[in-house]
Design a protein around this motif. Structure first.
Motif, short mmCIF file in Angstrom:
data_model
loop_
_atom_site.label_atom_id
_atom_site.label_comp_id
_atom_site.label_asym_id
_atom_site.label_seq_id
_atom_site.Cartn_x
_atom_site.Cartn_y
_atom_site.Cartn_z
N MET A 50 0.84 -1.21 0.00
CA MET A 50 0.00 0.00 0.00
C MET A 50 0.88 1.26 0.00
O MET A 50 0.54 2.25 -0.63
N ASN B 16 3.70 1.52 -1.40
CA ASN B 16 4.16 1.71 -2.78
C ASN B 16 3.12 2.44 -3.61
O ASN B 16 3.44 3.26 -4.45
N ILE B 17 1.85 2.10 -3.38
CA ILE B 17 0.76 2.71 -4.15
C ILE B 17 0.67 4.20 -3.83
O ILE B 17 0.58 5.02 -4.75
N LEU C 265 3.43 5.91 -5.52
CA LEU C 265 3.17 6.03 -6.97
C LEU C 265 2.16 7.14 -7.25
O LEU C 265 2.33 7.93 -8.18
N ILE C 266 1.12 7.20 -6.42
CA ILE C 266 0.09 8.23 -6.60
C ILE C 266 0.73 9.61 -6.51
O ILE C 266 0.47 10.48 -7.35
N ASN C 267 1.59 9.79 -5.50
CA ASN C 267 2.26 11.10 -5.35
C ASN C 267 3.13 11.41 -6.56
O ASN C 267 3.17 12.55 -7.03
N LEU D 211 2.74 10.22 -9.67
CA LEU D 211 1.90 10.51 -10.84
C LEU D 211 1.27 11.89 -10.74
O LEU D 211 1.13 12.59 -11.75
N ALA D 212 0.92 12.26 -9.53
CA ALA D 212 0.26 13.56 -9.34
C ALA D 212 1.20 14.74 -9.58
O ALA D 212 0.74 15.87 -9.75
N GLN D 213 2.52 14.45 -9.61
CA GLN D 213 3.47 15.53 -9.90
C GLN D 213 3.31 16.07 -11.32
O GLN D 213 3.61 17.21 -11.61
N ASP D 214 2.83 15.15 -12.19
CA ASP D 214 2.66 15.53 -13.59
C ASP D 214 1.37 16.33 -13.73
O ASP D 214 0.29 15.79 -13.95
N THR D 215 1.51 17.63 -13.59
CA THR D 215 0.30 18.47 -13.56
C THR D 215 0.02 19.16 -14.90
O THR D 215 -0.75 20.12 -14.95
N ALA D 216 0.66 18.66 -15.94
CA ALA D 216 0.45 19.29 -17.25
C ALA D 216 -1.03 19.20 -17.63
O ALA D 216 -1.69 18.20 -17.33
N VAL D 217 -1.51 20.23 -18.27
CA VAL D 217 -2.91 20.23 -18.71
C VAL D 217 -3.05 19.22 -19.85
O VAL D 217 -2.25 19.20 -20.78
N VAL D 218 -4.05 18.34 -19.73
CA VAL D 218 -4.23 17.28 -20.74
C VAL D 218 -5.40 17.64 -21.64
O VAL D 218 -6.50 17.92 -21.15
N LYS D 219 -5.12 17.60 -22.93
CA LYS D 219 -6.19 17.90 -23.89
C LYS D 219 -6.92 16.59 -24.19
O LYS D 219 -6.29 15.64 -24.67
#
Lengths: 168, 211
Positions: free
Chosen positions: B1, B3-4, B7-9, B11-19
């Motif tokens: 858990m 690790n999860i 990983l969530i933290n 992934l959440a660093q990538d705050t680029a706006v997604v089209k």
């Protein structure tokens, strides 16, 4: 999800946490071990991250994430059963070997154990953990801060040295 | 858990706006327009059969073309839907090509029956299949390229349908280009290879649509 697509870090963290909570029982019901569930959950979350542009926020979220989870689960199970099949092949080979009389081994446990002690410390530790304490290569890697492949390579080298020494 | 959470933290660093990806309907319209342009360019460049206007007055030829166009449209829409993990929550629409193919089979059987006495087959045979395949390469590359950017969870089906869509563009072009009235030849060398194409598409889907 709409907020996270717009770059809201907090919203995205919450979404990922909620998603992992949502999928936990779904995966746990289909997989036997907790570590398998965790491994797969990580893959699902990475997949969600990679595919988040395919969700526009105008349709329900659950069918979308469950489609990804199901897809990764199928992938995981396919790989798992392929591995089982591969191991079954190994057992067939083993059956042939078992015909050979192995009760009279030229090597005693003491001689092998003695040779293991003479190995470099890292190799000896890896062999002891894998063969006496029953750890997998992955677990050994985690315990001694090495990568799984490095552990496997070290073990392989150790076997080679042992074989050469014992055959002498 | 732990690790999860880690990983969530991460992934959440990538705050680029997604089209968000375009709607499958928009995607399929784009593919259809591109294919129409490609087909028109090829017909202008290579020319078209001299009896095309007269042939379009014939019921079975017209029916064949109409249903072939329907196959192209439905496979294109289906491929676009299959590019999304959840098929854009319209899974039933991905099955529409089955209806087009069923109607097409019936049309070809009626056309075969109506071809009496049978028109003489041309001298060539597999060259037609090859021409269609070569013509379909560009649309296939483009379709797979766009689909790769999305996230299909049905690799086999998506690959198969996408390749059939591209092949149907080639089949349309050859029917407009080649002066050939033998239905038997058309079935044998233009349309039956679609079965093989669908299997090749499955294999391609497995390889190229992985993500």
């Amino acid at each position: 999800m709409k907020q996270s697509l717009a770059g809201d870090q907090h919203a995205y963290t919450t979404l990922l946490q909620e998603t992992s909570r949502l999928l936990q029982p779904y995966l746990a019901k289909r997989l036997g071990f907790t570590n398998e569930v965790d491994d797969l959950m990580q893959e699902v979350l990475i997949s969600l991250h990679k595919a988040r542009h395919t969700y526009d926020g105008n349709r329900p979220y659950k069918p979308w994430i469950y489609a990804i989870a199901r897809f990764r689960l199928q992938d995981y199970l396919r790989a798992h059963y392929a591995d089982q099949l591969h191991r079954a092949d190994d057992f067939f080979e083993l059956e042939e070997i078992l015909q050979i009389d192995v009760t009279e081994s030229p090597f005693s446990y003491e001689s092998i154990s003695g040779e293991v002690q003479k190995l470099p410390e890292k190799q000896a530790t890896i062999l002891r953990m894998m063969h006496q304490e029953g750890y997998t290569a992955k677990e050994v890697a985690a315990k001694i801060n090495m990568t799984e492949s490095a552990v496997k390579v070290a073990a392989h080298r150790a076997y080679k040295i042992l074989r050469q020494r014992l055959e002498k | 858990m732990a690790n999860i959470n880690e990983l969530i933290n991460e992934l959440a660093q990538d705050t680029a706006v997604v089209k968000p990806a375009r709607h499958p309907a928009v995607l399929s319209i784009e593919w259809i327009l591109a294919a129409a342009f490609y087909l028109a360019t090829a017909l202008i460049f290579f020319g078209y059969r001299p009896d095309l206007t007269a042939k379009l007055q014939e019921t079975w030829f017209l029916a064949e073309i109409v249903v072939l166009v329907a196959i192209f449209l439905t496979t294109t829409l289906s491929a676009a839907l299959l590019s999304f993990p959840d098929m854009h929550q319209m899974p039933r629409f991905t099955l529409i090509p089955a209806i087009s193919f069923s109607i097409f089979t019936m049309v070809m059987l009626f056309a075969l029956q109506a071809d009496k006495p049978p028109s003489p087959p041309p001298d060539h045979s597999f060259i037609c299949t090859m021409s269609i395949t070569l013509f379909a390469i560009l649309p296939a590359i483009w379709t797979f390229y766009v689909m790769r950017k999305l996230a299909s969870t049905h690799h086999y089906r998506a690959g198969s349908i996408a390749l059939l869509a591209a092949f149907s563009v080639g089949a349309l072009w050859l029917r407009f280009y080649e002066q050939n009235d033998s239905i038997l030849h058309v079935i044998e060398w233009h349309y039956l290879p679609m079965i093989v194409v669908s299997f090749i598409g499955m294999w391609m889907g497995k390889i190229f649509l992985k993500w």
